[in-house]
Design a protein around this motif. Structure first.
Motif, PDB file in Angstrom:
ATOM      1  N   LEU A  60       2.606  11.067  -8.055  1.00 34.00           N
ATOM      2  CA  LEU A  60       2.336  10.757  -6.648  1.00 34.00           C
ATOM      3  C   LEU A  60       1.121   9.849  -6.520  1.00 34.00           C
ATOM      4  CD1 LEU A  60       3.044  11.209  -3.679  1.00 34.00           C
ATOM      5  CD2 LEU A  60       1.599  13.243  -3.741  1.00 34.00           C
ATOM      6  N   ASP A  61       0.071  10.152  -7.264  1.00 31.53           N
ATOM      7  CA  ASP A  61      -1.115   9.289  -7.254  1.00 31.53           C
ATOM      8  C   ASP A  61      -0.758   7.878  -7.682  1.00 31.53           C
ATOM      9  OD1 ASP A  61      -2.873  11.218  -6.386  1.00 31.53           O
ATOM     10  OD2 ASP A  61      -3.712  11.631  -8.366  1.00 31.53           O
ATOM     11  N   SER A  62       0.023   7.768  -8.734  1.00 33.73           N
ATOM     12  CA  SER A  62       0.422   6.460  -9.245  1.00 33.73           C
ATOM     13  C   SER A  62       1.236   5.701  -8.209  1.00 33.73           C
ATOM     14  CB  SER A  62       1.225   6.633 -10.531  1.00 33.73           C
ATOM     15  OG  SER A  62       1.702   5.402 -10.992  1.00 33.73           O
ATOM     16  N   ALA A  63       2.162   6.389  -7.563  1.00 32.98           N
ATOM     17  CA  ALA A  63       3.005   5.733  -6.560  1.00 32.98           C
ATOM     18  C   ALA A  63       2.208   5.300  -5.344  1.00 32.98           C
ATOM     19  CB  ALA A  63       4.139   6.673  -6.151  1.00 32.98           C
ATOM     20  N   THR A  64       1.261   6.118  -4.907  1.00 32.36           N
ATOM     21  CA  THR A  64       0.500   5.770  -3.705  1.00 32.36           C
ATOM     22  C   THR A  64      -0.582   4.735  -3.986  1.00 32.36           C
ATOM     23  OG1 THR A  64      -0.937   7.691  -3.997  1.00 32.36           O
ATOM     24  CG2 THR A  64       0.948   7.938  -2.525  1.00 32.36           C
ATOM     25  N   ASP A  65      -1.030   4.643  -5.233  1.00 37.22           N
ATOM     26  CA  ASP A  65      -2.027   3.620  -5.574  1.00 37.22           C
ATOM     27  C   ASP A  65      -1.480   2.212  -5.368  1.00 37.22           C
ATOM     28  OD1 ASP A  65      -4.069   5.333  -6.161  1.00 37.22           O
ATOM     29  OD2 ASP A  65      -3.783   5.274  -8.330  1.00 37.22           O
ATOM     30  N   THR A  66      -0.180   2.047  -5.550  1.00 38.75           N
ATOM     31  CA  THR A  66       0.417   0.720  -5.443  1.00 38.75           C
ATOM     32  C   THR A  66       1.014   0.443  -4.072  1.00 38.75           C
ATOM     33  OG1 THR A  66       2.516   1.529  -6.330  1.00 38.75           O
ATOM     34  CG2 THR A  66       0.924   0.627  -7.909  1.00 38.75           C
ATOM     35  N   MET A  67       0.902   1.388  -3.151  1.00 40.28           N
ATOM     36  CA  MET A  67       1.455   1.184  -1.802  1.00 40.28           C
ATOM     37  C   MET A  67       0.672   0.106  -1.070  1.00 40.28           C
ATOM     38  SD  MET A  67       2.271   5.041  -0.456  1.00 40.28           S
ATOM     39  CE  MET A  67       2.305   4.489   1.228  1.00 40.28           C
ATOM     40  N   LYS A  68       1.395  -0.741  -0.386  1.00 40.55           N
ATOM     41  CA  LYS A  68       0.757  -1.808   0.386  1.00 40.55           C
ATOM     42  C   LYS A  68       1.107  -1.720   1.865  1.00 40.55           C
ATOM     43  CE  LYS A  68      -0.738  -4.164  -3.257  1.00 40.55           C
ATOM     44  NZ  LYS A  68      -1.568  -3.342  -4.041  1.00 40.55           N
ATOM     45  N   ARG A  69       2.124  -0.965   2.221  1.00 39.80           N
ATOM     46  CA  ARG A  69       2.628  -0.968   3.590  1.00 39.80           C
ATOM     47  C   ARG A  69       1.826  -0.098   4.543  1.00 39.80           C
ATOM     48  NH1 ARG A  69       8.665   0.535   3.473  1.00 39.80           N
ATOM     49  NH2 ARG A  69       8.234   0.544   5.700  1.00 39.80           N
ATOM     50  N   PHE A  70       1.032   0.828   4.062  1.00 37.15           N
ATOM     51  CA  PHE A  70       0.338   1.759   4.948  1.00 37.15           C
ATOM     52  C   PHE A  70      -1.168   1.746   4.666  1.00 37.15           C
ATOM     53  CE2 PHE A  70       4.328   3.183   6.356  1.00 37.15           C
ATOM     54  CZ  PHE A  70       5.156   3.296   5.240  1.00 37.15           C
ATOM     55  N   PRO A  71      -1.830   0.649   4.954  1.00 33.19           N
ATOM     56  CA  PRO A  71      -3.246   0.524   4.591  1.00 33.19           C
ATOM     57  C   PRO A  71      -4.150   1.543   5.283  1.00 33.19           C
ATOM     58  CG  PRO A  71      -2.537  -1.341   5.926  1.00 33.19           C
ATOM     59  CD  PRO A  71      -1.312  -0.545   5.593  1.00 33.19           C
ATOM     60  N   GLU A  72      -3.853   1.922   6.527  1.00 30.95           N
ATOM     61  CA  GLU A  72      -4.700   2.901   7.214  1.00 30.95           C
ATOM     62  C   GLU A  72      -4.608   4.269   6.538  1.00 30.95           C
ATOM     63  OE1 GLU A  72      -3.580  -0.292  10.020  1.00 30.95           O
ATOM     64  OE2 GLU A  72      -2.375   1.046   8.827  1.00 30.95           O
ATOM     65  N   ALA A  73      -3.410   4.650   6.178  1.00 30.03           N
ATOM     66  CA  ALA A  73      -3.230   5.930   5.491  1.00 30.03           C
ATOM     67  C   ALA A  73      -3.935   5.909   4.139  1.00 30.03           C
ATOM     68  CB  ALA A  73      -1.747   6.238   5.307  1.00 30.03           C
ATOM     69  N   MET A  74      -3.839   4.795   3.437  1.00 32.37           N
ATOM     70  CA  MET A  74      -4.506   4.691   2.138  1.00 32.37           C
ATOM     71  C   MET A  74      -6.028   4.766   2.297  1.00 32.37           C
ATOM     72  SD  MET A  74      -2.138   4.782   0.002  1.00 32.37           S
ATOM     73  CE  MET A  74      -3.209   4.593  -1.391  1.00 32.37           C
ATOM     74  N   ALA A  75      -6.557   4.169   3.334  1.00 34.95           N
ATOM     75  CA  ALA A  75      -7.986   4.233   3.582  1.00 34.95           C
ATOM     76  C   ALA A  75      -8.422   5.669   3.840  1.00 34.95           C
ATOM     77  CB  ALA A  75      -8.360   3.330   4.754  1.00 34.95           C
ATOM     78  N   ALA A  76      -7.639   6.404   4.609  1.00 33.45           N
ATOM     79  CA  ALA A  76      -7.956   7.814   4.879  1.00 33.45           C
ATOM     80  C   ALA A  76      -7.889   8.644   3.598  1.00 33.45           C
ATOM     81  CB  ALA A  76      -7.000   8.367   5.928  1.00 33.45           C
ATOM     82  N   ILE A  77      -6.899   8.386   2.779  1.00 30.44           N
ATOM     83  CA  ILE A  77      -6.779   9.105   1.509  1.00 30.44           C
ATOM     84  C   ILE A  77      -7.965   8.820   0.602  1.00 30.44           C
ATOM     85  CG2 ILE A  77      -5.423   9.233  -0.639  1.00 30.44           C
ATOM     86  CD1 ILE A  77      -2.908   8.865   1.142  1.00 30.44           C
ATOM     87  N   ARG A  78      -8.375   7.561   0.536  1.00 23.96           N
ATOM     88  CA  ARG A  78      -9.538   7.203  -0.308  1.00 23.96           C
ATOM     89  C   ARG A  78     -10.802   7.921   0.145  1.00 23.96           C
ATOM     90  NH1 ARG A  78      -7.700   2.034   0.522  1.00 23.96           N
ATOM     91  NH2 ARG A  78      -6.157   1.480  -0.999  1.00 23.96           N
ATOM     92  N   LYS A  79     -10.966   8.104   1.448  1.00 24.60           N
ATOM     93  CA  LYS A  79     -12.153   8.796   1.956  1.00 24.60           C
ATOM     94  C   LYS A  79     -12.158  10.265   1.508  1.00 24.60           C
ATOM     95  CE  LYS A  79     -12.997   6.047   6.056  1.00 24.60           C
ATOM     96  NZ  LYS A  79     -13.012   6.033   7.532  1.00 24.60           N
ATOM     97  N   VAL A  80     -10.985  10.882   1.435  1.00 26.09           N
ATOM     98  CA  VAL A  80     -10.875  12.282   1.040  1.00 26.09           C
ATOM     99  C   VAL A  80     -11.107  12.434  -0.459  1.00 26.09           C
ATOM    100  CG1 VAL A  80      -9.303  14.254   0.940  1.00 26.09           C
ATOM    101  CG2 VAL A  80      -9.336  12.793   2.943  1.00 26.09           C
ATOM    102  N   MET A  81     -10.688  11.441  -1.223  1.00 31.36           N
ATOM    103  CA  MET A  81     -10.821  11.529  -2.683  1.00 31.36           C
ATOM    104  C   MET A  81     -12.269  11.431  -3.021  1.00 31.36           C
ATOM    105  SD  MET A  81      -7.606   9.125  -3.664  1.00 31.36           S
ATOM    106  CE  MET A  81      -7.524   9.382  -5.407  1.00 31.36           C
TER     107      MET A  81
END
Length: 81
Positions: A60-81
């Motif tokens: 899941l981490d690997s798949a979400t690291d390469t996601m480009k379509r949901f930048p806001e969600a990725m930003a929120a995830i990075r803040k939690v990590m």
């Protein structure tokens, strides 16, 4: 869902964990799983479940690291990590 082989060594598993995951991933029927669970015991079943959980989270981490379509969600995830 794709039916691709996962290289557990690339996920960071050592050679023993890769061998264990290969055994678990090759169990196909409920009967095979039940027979294996009885043969190995509760402690090894718990170990296998933890390996499966770890593999799922790493995939899941690997798949979400390469996601480009949901930048806001990725930003929120990075803040939690």
């Amino acid at each position: 869902m794709t039916n691709r082989k996962i290289d557990f060594a690339q996920l960071g598993f050592n050679q023993y964990q890769v061998a264990d995951m290969t055994i678990v991933m090759n169990l196909k029927t409920p009967e095979e799983i039940q027979d294996w669970m009885v043969a190995v015991g509760a402690e090894d079943v718990a170990y296998a479940i933890s390996l499966l959980e770890q593999a799922a989270l790493l995939e899941l981490d690997s798949a979400t690291d390469t996601m480009k379509r949901f930048p806001e969600a990725m930003a929120a995830i990075r803040k939690v990590m």
